[in-house]
Motif scaffolding. Sequence first.
Motif, mmCIF file in Angstrom:
data_model
loop_
_atom_site.group_PDB
_atom_site.id
_atom_site.type_symbol
_atom_site.label_atom_id
_atom_site.label_comp_id
_atom_site.label_asym_id
_atom_site.label_seq_id
_atom_site.Cartn_x
_atom_site.Cartn_y
_atom_site.Cartn_z
ATOM 1 N N THR A 208 0.837 -1.192 0.000
ATOM 2 C CA THR A 208 0.000 0.000 0.000
ATOM 3 C C THR A 208 0.873 1.243 0.000
ATOM 4 O O THR A 208 1.987 1.251 0.501
ATOM 5 N N GLN A 209 0.333 2.322 -0.536
ATOM 6 C CA GLN A 209 1.069 3.567 -0.651
ATOM 7 C C GLN A 209 0.229 4.714 -0.108
ATOM 8 O O GLN A 209 -0.991 4.624 -0.042
ATOM 9 N N ILE A 210 0.890 5.777 0.258
ATOM 10 C CA ILE A 210 0.176 6.988 0.632
ATOM 11 C C ILE A 210 -0.526 7.521 -0.606
ATOM 12 O O ILE A 210 0.105 7.721 -1.644
ATOM 13 N N ALA A 236 6.844 8.947 14.583
ATOM 14 C CA ALA A 236 7.872 7.908 14.578
ATOM 15 C C ALA A 236 7.631 6.863 15.653
ATOM 16 O O ALA A 236 7.942 5.682 15.456
ATOM 17 N N GLY A 237 7.085 7.267 16.811
ATOM 18 C CA GLY A 237 6.849 6.316 17.889
ATOM 19 C C GLY A 237 5.395 6.102 18.202
ATOM 20 O O GLY A 237 5.066 5.411 19.165
ATOM 21 N N MET A 238 4.485 6.697 17.386
ATOM 22 C CA MET A 238 3.038 6.648 17.612
ATOM 23 C C MET A 238 2.696 7.134 19.021
ATOM 24 O O MET A 238 1.975 6.487 19.772
ATOM 25 N N HIS A 239 3.277 8.289 19.385
ATOM 26 C CA HIS A 239 3.037 8.904 20.687
ATOM 27 C C HIS A 239 1.855 9.865 20.606
ATOM 28 O O HIS A 239 1.622 10.493 19.567
ATOM 29 N N ASN A 240 1.134 10.013 21.702
ATOM 30 C CA ASN A 240 0.045 10.979 21.773
ATOM 31 C C ASN A 240 0.620 12.393 21.872
ATOM 32 O O ASN A 240 1.666 12.604 22.495
ATOM 33 N N ILE A 241 -0.087 13.356 21.286
ATOM 34 C CA ILE A 241 0.444 14.719 21.228
ATOM 35 C C ILE A 241 -0.669 15.735 21.435
ATOM 36 O O ILE A 241 -1.808 15.522 21.007
ATOM 37 N N LEU A 242 -0.329 16.830 22.113
ATOM 38 C CA LEU A 242 -1.247 17.939 22.363
ATOM 39 C C LEU A 242 -0.556 19.236 21.966
ATOM 40 O O LEU A 242 0.559 19.515 22.417
ATOM 41 N N LEU A 243 -1.219 20.027 21.112
ATOM 42 C CA LEU A 243 -0.704 21.342 20.718
ATOM 43 C C LEU A 243 -1.508 22.413 21.435
ATOM 44 O O LEU A 243 -2.739 22.393 21.410
ATOM 45 N N VAL A 244 -0.805 23.346 22.070
ATOM 46 C CA VAL A 244 -1.438 24.409 22.838
ATOM 47 C C VAL A 244 -0.959 25.757 22.313
ATOM 48 O O VAL A 244 0.247 25.988 22.183
ATOM 49 N N GLY A 245 -1.894 26.640 22.009
ATOM 50 C CA GLY A 245 -1.504 27.951 21.521
ATOM 51 C C GLY A 245 -2.704 28.811 21.195
ATOM 52 O O GLY A 245 -3.844 28.330 21.151
ATOM 53 N N PRO A 246 -2.488 30.116 20.967
ATOM 54 C CA PRO A 246 -3.583 31.041 20.651
ATOM 55 C C PRO A 246 -4.266 30.673 19.340
ATOM 56 O O PRO A 246 -3.712 29.922 18.530
ATOM 57 N N LYS A 256 -3.735 18.171 10.945
ATOM 58 C CA LYS A 256 -4.405 17.564 9.794
ATOM 59 C C LYS A 256 -3.425 17.088 8.736
ATOM 60 O O LYS A 256 -3.789 16.277 7.873
ATOM 61 N N ARG A 257 -2.187 17.566 8.779
ATOM 62 C CA ARG A 257 -1.167 17.085 7.852
ATOM 63 C C ARG A 257 -0.373 15.911 8.418
ATOM 64 O O ARG A 257 0.514 15.374 7.748
ATOM 65 N N LEU A 258 -0.707 15.499 9.627
ATOM 66 C CA LEU A 258 0.020 14.395 10.257
ATOM 67 C C LEU A 258 -0.058 13.090 9.452
ATOM 68 O O LEU A 258 0.937 12.353 9.378
ATOM 69 N N PRO A 259 -1.201 12.747 8.817
ATOM 70 C CA PRO A 259 -1.232 11.496 8.027
ATOM 71 C C PRO A 259 -0.227 11.461 6.887
ATOM 72 O O PRO A 259 0.158 10.376 6.440
ATOM 73 N N THR A 260 0.219 12.622 6.399
ATOM 74 C CA THR A 260 1.126 12.639 5.254
ATOM 75 C C THR A 260 2.531 12.186 5.603
ATOM 76 O O THR A 260 3.328 11.909 4.694
ATOM 77 N N ILE A 261 2.858 12.101 6.895
ATOM 78 C CA ILE A 261 4.212 11.651 7.271
ATOM 79 C C ILE A 261 4.195 10.285 7.942
ATOM 80 O O ILE A 261 5.249 9.757 8.294
ATOM 81 N N LEU A 262 3.009 9.706 8.121
ATOM 82 C CA LEU A 262 2.940 8.362 8.686
ATOM 83 C C LEU A 262 3.294 7.335 7.621
ATOM 84 O O LEU A 262 3.001 7.523 6.434
ATOM 85 N N PRO A 263 3.899 6.223 8.005
ATOM 86 C CA PRO A 263 4.211 5.179 7.021
ATOM 87 C C PRO A 263 2.932 4.520 6.523
ATOM 88 O O PRO A 263 1.901 4.566 7.201
ATOM 89 N N PRO A 264 2.964 3.896 5.341
ATOM 90 C CA PRO A 264 1.759 3.237 4.818
ATOM 91 C C PRO A 264 1.364 2.048 5.675
ATOM 92 O O PRO A 264 2.176 1.496 6.428
ATOM 93 N N VAL A 291 -8.415 -0.973 2.506
ATOM 94 C CA VAL A 291 -8.220 0.444 2.797
ATOM 95 C C VAL A 291 -6.719 0.714 2.852
ATOM 96 O O VAL A 291 -5.967 -0.002 3.516
ATOM 97 N N THR A 292 -6.279 1.730 2.140
ATOM 98 C CA THR A 292 -4.851 2.021 2.073
ATOM 99 C C THR A 292 -4.453 3.235 2.908
ATOM 100 O O THR A 292 -3.289 3.413 3.216
ATOM 101 N N GLU A 293 -5.425 4.087 3.265
ATOM 102 C CA GLU A 293 -5.131 5.285 4.039
ATOM 103 C C GLU A 293 -5.267 4.996 5.530
ATOM 104 O O GLU A 293 -6.222 4.342 5.965
ATOM 105 N N ARG A 294 -4.318 5.488 6.297
ATOM 106 C CA ARG A 294 -4.474 5.379 7.753
ATOM 107 C C ARG A 294 -5.663 6.237 8.177
ATOM 108 O O ARG A 294 -5.806 7.370 7.719
#
Length: 534
Positions: A208-210, A236-246, A256-264, A291-294
């Motif tokens: 499968t490919q992106i 890279a490690g499938m870690h949970n992440i939270l972004l905080v900011g104005p 929303k661009r995170l899927p573009t850097i995940l491996p297939p 299904v090929t998309e994460r």
Amino acid sequence: MYGKLYSACLYGIDGVLIEVETDLSNGLPQTSIIGLPDSAIREAVERVRAAVKNCGYQYPLQRITINLAPADLRKEGSSFDLAIAVALLMTSGQLVLPSQERTLLLGELALDGSVRSVPGVLAMVDLAKRQGFTSVLLPVDNLAEASLISGINVYGIGHLRDIAPDKPDSQTKDGVLSKAGTVVLNNFAHLIKPAAYEQGLSNPNAKTQIPASLSDDYSDVLGQHHVKRALMIAAAGMHNILLVGPPGTGKTMLIKRLPTILPPLSEEEALEVTKVLSAAGKLKETSTGLVTERPFRSPHHTISTSGLIGGSGIPKPGEVSLAHRGILFLDELPEFHRQVLEVLRQPLEDHTVTISRARAAFTFPAQFMLACSMNPCPCGYLSAQSEDQRCICSPSRVAAYRAKISGPLLDRIDLQVEVPPPDEWRKAAPSPTSAEMQAKVVHAHHIQAKRYASSSVRWNSQLSGRLLRRTARLPPEADHLLQHTLQALNLSMRAHDRIIKMAQTIADLDHDGEILTAHVAEAIQYRQLDLNLF
């Protein structure tokens, strides 16, 4: 007169074999369905009656009893219609199926005899194969999905008449013989797979490919290099992440661009994801392969607990299961109801969801990366430096806002990253592309796959207990730094372990064989809320 055929239904995301027994006896014409059916199954009587008559058969004018066994298992859905109709035709002597075939029948009937698609076909066909069935009759619209399971004959039908088309009273080349009002099928040769489906089926063994449809790229995001670094570590490690900011700093755009850097998806992962979507009835009708998309799920903050985790009488997969092997994005995290967020604690640790009912317990997979975003305060401008955008929130109001996210839940989020306001990235250097970031992430995944080949662990985020201690060893200086941080910030042992796992991922990204003090220091600085940096 007695007859029996086989059908199936969903129980969670797994198929369950159901025996469809029919009994015809003398008495007033009446049809009863027993075996704990739901309303959709009870209404099958009228659908089957109309379909049988409109296809030129005779609906038996006798006392009819239809039993769905096992009788103590609650059943729902419309996948039994076809099996009930064919069982009645067999029991009344109007149709004889091939004796050499052990056949499973699935499908909903329209009043004119058309066969409509049903959800969860992938799991049911997989069950049929494991139970030793030789063939499956199902709706044409489900044929592409069912054909993903090899080693079993799958036949698609669009109409009840397709099972036994009108033939003269003589032997025919396709094995259909009609005599004395009874249609005898020697085989299913006349139920060929449509050429369009044969040509459109994807090879399940293909890599499968992106997909090219993912046009969003991290090169479109100016600056925010430290945030992109954090997102790359999370991927890279499938870690949970939270972004905080104005508001307006690009938190949502970055995630929303995170899927573009995940491996297939691997073959095994693709089959798991397809199976979950099939069970939930969310697999596209036009789907012609795995299904090929994460998955990337982004529920609204008004979602209920059952919508997030799964529920109903016979539970269906919730958003955490639909995000299996992918990303669950919760935008504006404090806007979700606290009781809804609290149910995430168990699946984030166990990577499964167990929902108990009176008669059974259902387990759904939930191996996902949690990605969240939030403002630092109700007005959103607590960390802003602009003269036009000053925070108007009192300390008590800020505390109440952040208290919507409990400490135990926040403790399970590995990376807590501040996203600065626009003034800090107007003169930013060129951004790396998603392809460049993905290459580093894929390399880190290959390192982890080789390291954990002999265990069930796939990523560093899954490490725990003895395996964590044996794999991620800290040098004395790094261990001293971590212990000092734990005491100074009063961090939990869960935070301690998550910092070590992040440090291991950073080492993998940097192509270092062992964890260094610099890796631990970088992992610590991603615990922004623990450090009270904003």
